[in-house]
Design a protein around this motif. Structure first.
Motif, PDB file in Angstrom:
ATOM      1  N   UNK A   1       0.826  -1.208   0.000  1.00  0.00           N
ATOM      2  CA  UNK A   1       0.000   0.000   0.000  1.00  0.00           C
ATOM      3  C   UNK A   1       0.859   1.256   0.000  1.00  0.00           C
ATOM      4  N   UNK A   2       1.953   1.240   0.768  1.00  0.00           N
ATOM      5  CA  UNK A   2       2.822   2.413   0.839  1.00  0.00           C
ATOM      6  C   UNK A   2       3.535   2.637  -0.491  1.00  0.00           C
ATOM      7  N   UNK A   3       3.922   1.564  -1.154  1.00  0.00           N
ATOM      8  CA  UNK A   3       4.541   1.718  -2.471  1.00  0.00           C
ATOM      9  C   UNK A   3       3.535   2.261  -3.481  1.00  0.00           C
ATOM     10  N   UNK A   4       2.280   1.885  -3.363  1.00  0.00           N
ATOM     11  CA  UNK A   4       1.250   2.456  -4.231  1.00  0.00           C
ATOM     12  C   UNK A   4       1.073   3.944  -3.944  1.00  0.00           C
ATOM     13  N   UNK A   5       1.125   4.323  -2.674  1.00  0.00           N
ATOM     14  CA  UNK A   5       1.009   5.736  -2.316  1.00  0.00           C
ATOM     15  C   UNK A   5       2.182   6.543  -2.869  1.00  0.00           C
ATOM     16  N   UNK A   6       3.377   5.954  -2.806  1.00  0.00           N
ATOM     17  CA  UNK A   6       4.545   6.644  -3.363  1.00  0.00           C
ATOM     18  C   UNK A   6       4.370   6.856  -4.870  1.00  0.00           C
ATOM     19  N   UNK A   7       3.893   5.836  -5.556  1.00  0.00           N
ATOM     20  CA  UNK A   7       3.689   5.960  -6.999  1.00  0.00           C
ATOM     21  C   UNK A   7       2.640   7.016  -7.319  1.00  0.00           C
ATOM     22  N   UNK A   8       1.605   7.098  -6.494  1.00  0.00           N
ATOM     23  CA  UNK A   8       0.560   8.089  -6.719  1.00  0.00           C
ATOM     24  C   UNK A   8       1.081   9.504  -6.498  1.00  0.00           C
ATOM     25  N   UNK A   9       1.882   9.698  -5.450  1.00  0.00           N
ATOM     26  CA  UNK A   9       2.493  11.005  -5.228  1.00  0.00           C
ATOM     27  C   UNK A   9       3.423  11.381  -6.376  1.00  0.00           C
ATOM     28  N   UNK A  10       4.192  10.417  -6.849  1.00  0.00           N
ATOM     29  CA  UNK A  10       5.106  10.694  -7.954  1.00  0.00           C
ATOM     30  C   UNK A  10       4.326  11.102  -9.202  1.00  0.00           C
ATOM     31  N   UNK A  11       3.237  10.396  -9.462  1.00  0.00           N
ATOM     32  CA  UNK A  11       2.434  10.692 -10.653  1.00  0.00           C
ATOM     33  C   UNK A  11       1.800  12.076 -10.565  1.00  0.00           C
ATOM     34  N   UNK A  12       1.273  12.429  -9.394  1.00  0.00           N
ATOM     35  CA  UNK A  12       0.537  13.684  -9.263  1.00  0.00           C
ATOM     36  C   UNK A  12       1.435  14.900  -9.055  1.00  0.00           C
TER      37      UNK A  12
END
Length: 271
Positions: free
Chosen positions: A6-17
């Motif tokens: 879940x935390x890796x998904x959050x990191x990817x989402x922050x990077x994308x946005x």
């Protein structure tokens, strides 16, 4: 508590946005007002994750460190952002998106040296390319502690929680109560490789599915699992239900103040 995928998904989402762009930061709740003011206007250089820790690296080389703990949640959306509701610790906003953080156990700005101290005390993360499973093996192979406890120790392996530890031990046929020092090296390698596979699947799917193709509901003609914690699993929170492989009732016990689930036939006690 969210597991590492879940935390890796959050990191990817922050990077994308927000990655590579200046962000606006505020603390509607007020508890992170000073930190938010320091973040406001800075460029998010890189969004990273190590285990259960979200690390947002800023242009001034400081890192916004977030640990969700038990109650922390994120909400993402498109601008214009609505008025904050509830206890929003931190709101980040970019050109088109916003992210609201509520209820984390940690939300803090860290200097580079402090980030290194944090990462040095964490074990290897199966989702990171720089992870070295031998570092974890050295801890495991010397320990009298049960392997199920070691897999939940973030200083040994960073990222797995109760679901992944129950499921990987089932899939590898390991008694969760086996002391680490009695675990064979090749069995540890299989556990690690399976964690890499399962957790990467979790990042892609956004939920935890651990059953092999022959044990899915479609293959077995059984109803799908209904549980807010994730998808199809072998033993996690299935106490008293028949094992999907051998039919033996799944057992549950408490170990180190956490619920433990296993199949006594598929994970026989070592003699």
């Amino acid at each position: 508590m969210p597991e590492g995928h879940t935390i890796h998904r959050l990191a990817a989402e922050h990077q994308r946005m927000f990655g590579g762009r200046a962000v606006r930061a505020s603390s509607p709740q007020g508890r992170f007002a000073v930190g938010a003011a320091a973040v406001d206007g800075q460029v998010l250089v890189r969004a990273d994750a190590h285990g259960k820790h979200l690390l947002l690296v800023l242009a001034d080389e400081r890192t916004l460190h977030v640990h969700l703990g038990i109650y922390g949640t994120y909400t993402f959306g498109s601008l214009p952002a609505p008025e904050p509701t509830g206890a929003v610790r931190l709101r980040l906003a970019g050109a088109a998106h916003f992210a609201d953080l509520r209820g984390p156990s940690r939300c803090e700005l860290l200097e580079p040296g402090v980030v290194k101290v944090l990462r040095d005390r964490l074990g290897p993360d199966p989702l990171r390319a720089d992870a070295d499973p031998d570092v974890a093996w050295r801890r495991v192979s010397r320990s009298r502690t049960a392997i199920a406890v070691l897999l939940m120790d973030q200083s040994v392996v960073a990222g797995p929680g109760n679901i992944y530890r129950a499921e990987v031990l089932f899939r590898q046929g390991v008694d969760p109560r086996l002391p680490g020092r009695r675990l064979a090296r090749e069995r540890w390698a299989a556990i690690w490789d399976d964690l890499v596979l399962l957790m990467a699947d979790g990042v892609r799917a956004g939920r935890i599915d651990t059953v092999r193709p022959e044990h899915t509901p479609e293959a077995m003609g059984r109803p799908p699992r209904v549980d807010g914690h994730g998808g199809e699993v072998y033993v996690y929170r299935r106490a008293g239900q028949p094992c999907l492989v051998c039919g033996t009732p799944v057992r549950a016990a408490e170990l180190a103040a956490r619920n433990l689930f296993w199949c006594p036939v598929c994970q026989p006690a070592a003699v």
